[in-house]
Design a protein around this motif. Structure first.
Motif, short mmCIF file in Angstrom:
data_model
loop_
_atom_site.label_atom_id
_atom_site.label_comp_id
_atom_site.label_asym_id
_atom_site.label_seq_id
_atom_site.Cartn_x
_atom_site.Cartn_y
_atom_site.Cartn_z
N MET A 20 0.84 -1.19 0.00
CA MET A 20 0.00 0.00 0.00
C MET A 20 0.87 1.24 0.00
SD MET A 20 -3.02 1.05 2.69
CE MET A 20 -4.15 -0.14 1.99
N ASN A 21 0.65 2.11 -0.98
CA ASN A 21 1.39 3.37 -1.07
C ASN A 21 0.62 4.44 -0.30
OD1 ASN A 21 2.89 5.59 -1.66
ND2 ASN A 21 2.66 5.45 -3.88
N MET A 22 1.14 4.83 0.85
CA MET A 22 0.45 5.80 1.71
C MET A 22 0.25 7.14 1.02
SD MET A 22 -0.07 4.22 4.61
CE MET A 22 0.59 3.06 5.81
N GLU A 23 1.13 7.49 0.13
CA GLU A 23 1.05 8.80 -0.53
C GLU A 23 -0.16 8.92 -1.45
OE1 GLU A 23 3.00 11.32 0.25
OE2 GLU A 23 3.91 9.98 1.73
N ASP A 24 -0.74 7.78 -1.82
CA ASP A 24 -1.92 7.81 -2.69
C ASP A 24 -3.18 8.26 -1.95
OD1 ASP A 24 -0.39 6.93 -4.79
OD2 ASP A 24 -0.95 4.81 -4.56
N TYR A 25 -3.12 8.24 -0.62
CA TYR A 25 -4.32 8.50 0.19
C TYR A 25 -4.26 9.90 0.78
CZ TYR A 25 -5.36 3.55 -0.24
OH TYR A 25 -5.66 2.30 -0.74
N ARG A 26 -5.26 10.72 0.45
CA ARG A 26 -5.32 12.10 0.94
C ARG A 26 -6.76 12.48 1.24
NH1 ARG A 26 -1.40 14.72 3.00
NH2 ARG A 26 -2.19 16.72 2.23
N GLY A 27 -6.93 13.33 2.22
CA GLY A 27 -8.25 13.87 2.52
C GLY A 27 -8.93 13.21 3.70
N VAL A 28 -9.81 13.99 4.33
CA VAL A 28 -10.61 13.51 5.45
C VAL A 28 -12.06 13.39 4.97
CG1 VAL A 28 -11.42 14.00 7.79
CG2 VAL A 28 -9.08 14.64 7.12
N TRP A 29 -12.67 12.24 5.21
CA TRP A 29 -14.05 12.00 4.78
C TRP A 29 -14.95 11.76 5.98
CZ3 TRP A 29 -14.42 8.10 0.10
CH2 TRP A 29 -13.77 8.66 -1.02
N VAL A 30 -16.23 12.11 5.81
CA VAL A 30 -17.26 11.81 6.80
C VAL A 30 -18.43 11.14 6.08
CG1 VAL A 30 -18.95 12.78 8.41
CG2 VAL A 30 -16.64 13.75 8.30
N PHE A 31 -18.84 9.99 6.59
CA PHE A 31 -20.06 9.37 6.06
C PHE A 31 -21.25 10.17 6.57
CE2 PHE A 31 -23.58 6.40 7.25
CZ PHE A 31 -24.12 6.28 5.98
N ILE A 32 -22.07 10.67 5.64
CA ILE A 32 -23.20 11.51 6.00
C ILE A 32 -24.44 10.62 6.14
CG2 ILE A 32 -24.60 13.49 5.38
CD1 ILE A 32 -21.64 14.11 5.95
N GLU A 33 -24.87 10.45 7.35
CA GLU A 33 -26.06 9.64 7.63
C GLU A 33 -27.30 10.52 7.52
OE1 GLU A 33 -27.85 6.93 11.30
OE2 GLU A 33 -25.71 7.40 11.22
N GLU A 34 -28.29 10.05 6.79
CA GLU A 34 -29.54 10.82 6.65
C GLU A 34 -30.73 9.89 6.78
OE1 GLU A 34 -32.03 11.03 4.09
OE2 GLU A 34 -31.25 9.25 3.05
N LYS A 35 -31.84 10.48 7.22
CA LYS A 35 -33.08 9.73 7.32
C LYS A 35 -34.24 10.68 7.10
CE LYS A 35 -35.72 6.56 10.25
NZ LYS A 35 -35.80 5.89 11.58
N ASP A 36 -35.13 10.31 6.22
CA ASP A 36 -36.31 11.13 5.91
C ASP A 36 -35.93 12.55 5.51
OD1 ASP A 36 -37.95 8.95 6.56
OD2 ASP A 36 -38.01 9.53 8.68
N GLY A 37 -34.83 12.67 4.77
CA GLY A 37 -34.43 13.99 4.27
C GLY A 37 -33.76 14.88 5.27
N ILE A 38 -33.31 14.32 6.38
CA ILE A 38 -32.65 15.11 7.43
C ILE A 38 -31.28 14.49 7.72
CG2 ILE A 38 -32.76 15.90 9.82
CD1 ILE A 38 -35.80 15.74 9.62
N VAL A 39 -30.25 15.33 7.76
CA VAL A 39 -28.91 14.84 8.10
C VAL A 39 -28.83 14.59 9.60
CG1 VAL A 39 -26.45 15.40 8.12
CG2 VAL A 39 -27.87 16.10 6.18
N ALA A 40 -28.30 13.43 9.97
CA ALA A 40 -28.17 13.08 11.39
C ALA A 40 -27.26 14.08 12.09
CB ALA A 40 -27.62 11.67 11.53
N PRO A 41 -27.62 14.52 13.29
CA PRO A 41 -26.78 15.48 14.03
C PRO A 41 -25.33 15.03 14.19
CG PRO A 41 -28.92 15.27 15.10
CD PRO A 41 -28.88 14.23 14.02
N VAL A 42 -25.11 13.71 14.37
CA VAL A 42 -23.74 13.24 14.56
C VAL A 42 -22.90 13.49 13.31
CG1 VAL A 42 -24.19 10.87 13.79
CG2 VAL A 42 -22.33 11.33 15.40
N SER A 43 -23.51 13.47 12.12
CA SER A 43 -22.76 13.73 10.90
C SER A 43 -22.32 15.19 10.84
CB SER A 43 -23.61 13.39 9.67
OG SER A 43 -23.93 12.01 9.65
N LEU A 44 -23.18 16.09 11.31
CA LEU A 44 -22.80 17.51 11.36
C LEU A 44 -21.68 17.72 12.37
CD1 LEU A 44 -26.36 19.14 11.27
CD2 LEU A 44 -24.85 18.54 9.36
N GLU A 45 -21.75 17.00 13.49
CA GLU A 45 -20.69 17.07 14.49
C GLU A 45 -19.36 16.59 13.92
OE1 GLU A 45 -22.27 14.66 17.62
OE2 GLU A 45 -24.03 15.94 17.88
N LEU A 46 -19.41 15.51 13.14
CA LEU A 46 -18.19 14.96 12.55
C LEU A 46 -17.63 15.87 11.46
CD1 LEU A 46 -18.88 11.13 12.37
CD2 LEU A 46 -17.48 12.40 13.99
#
Length: 344
Positions: A1-27
């Protein structure tokens, strides 16, 4: 695995019924801070049906870009469909850090993704940091029954993944009208490829106020001496219009139900006011309430660890002190009307 290929911070955005979960906004708030330390971008991964408008919300809460998987097959959360989308996105764009909320959905998805990717997963994280030079994620959580804090590292593999407990991070203020990049992705997946089928959604309601939504919590511990000692907790809570909380040891002793438990194996809470009465202050409890607006501790042991987390502390017998406080509040607030936490 080449570590240099990996860049950026991602957050999985959890949603339900058209509303983003508060924990996703916190993250997104935590992820923004990590991304700035690494001088890289913050991205959200949004999976669902008709979620394009939510992508703008993700940008307004801090993301530089959003990877969007919008398809009827993602209408309901199912492990297989969401996992396939996340795996495809990770393999294509290669993030160095990927965060999920420690919800039932987030934990299920994260563990499924971790079984397929050549990397690890830190579960129920309560603290996050990153080394600016190396990009090494420092994911900390209580361990050994909540008696110590362990910082877990993933030195050899990417992405570095963690689930993070709700209410331990802070969301950024919304920046209405913020602009970002939207990247629409899709994968060749059909309904017949998914083994799990959603037949019916059953909505349930309860009259009980959730402890993680309460403005005021009056929590008791082993220092109350027994189940009868909780009478003073209930009296104070009733006077203040508060919710009753408890430490893990009294729940395990059967003094009160599990839905009252605050801490690593209970609920993480952020009330305006938190009373910790007869609670010693084990790490696993502290991590569940340390972000409360005002913490008031009552304990007869002046060396109790809870005083280190408290804004105000009273040393003495809770069974004597709490009834006095209750009567004082009754006089100050009156017995009629709704109690406002700001007045307390």
């Amino acid at each position: 695995m080449n570590m240099e290929d990996y860049r950026g911070v991602w957050v999985f955005i959890e949603e339900k019924d058209g509303i983003v979960a508060p924990v996703s906004l916190e993250l997104l708030g935590a992820g923004k801070w990590l991304a700035e330390k690494r001088k890289t971008e913050l991205a959200g991964v949004l999976i669902g049906e008709n979620v394009q408008e939510l992508a703008q919300t993700v940008v307004e809460y801090g993301a530089d870009k959003v990877y969007v998987y919008d398809d009827p097959i993602y209408r309901f959360y199912r492990t297989e469909s969401y996992m396939k989308a996340m795996l495809a996105c990770v393999e294509k764009y290669k993030p160095e850090i990927l965060l999920y909320g420690a919800t039932s959905t987030g934990k299920d998805l994260a563990s499924a993704v971790a079984t397929d990717l050549p990397t690890g997963l830190t579960a129920d994280t309560t603290q996050l940091d990153v080394e600016e030079d190396t990009g090494l994620l420092l994911a900390s959580r209580p361990a050994f029954g909540g008696n110590i804090m362990a910082t877990i590292l993933c030195k050899k593999y990417r992405p570095q993944m963690a689930t993070v407990r709700p209410k331990v991070m802070k969301a950024l203020s919304r920046n209405n009208g913020a602009t970002g990049e939207f990247i629409h992705e899709s994968i060749p997946i059909k309904e017949e490829d998914i083994r799990t089928k959603v037949l019916e959604i059953v909505q349930t309601t309860t009259q009980r106020i959730r402890i993680d939504e309460a403005d005021i919590i009056v929590a008791g511990g082993k220092g109350l001496g027994g189940p009868l000692g909780f009478q003073v907790i209930h009296q104070l809570a009733n006077t203040l219009g508060a919710v009753v909380g408890a430490s893990r040891d009294v729940v395990e002793a059967g003094w009160i139900g599990h839905h009252h438990q605050v801490g690593q194996t209970g609920a993480t809470v952020t009330p305006k006011i938190y009373f910790a009465i007869g609670i010693s202050g084990a790490i696993q409890h502290i991590v569940g309430m340390q972000n409360s607006g005002l913490i008031i501790a009552i304990n007869k042991d002046p060396a109790a660890a809870i005083f280190q987390a408290a804004h105000y502390g009273i040393v003495g017998d809770a069974l004597t002190i709490v009834p006095m406080i209750t009567e004082a509040f009754k006089i100050a607030l009156g017995r009629e009307g709704e109690v406002d936490a700001r007045k307390v």
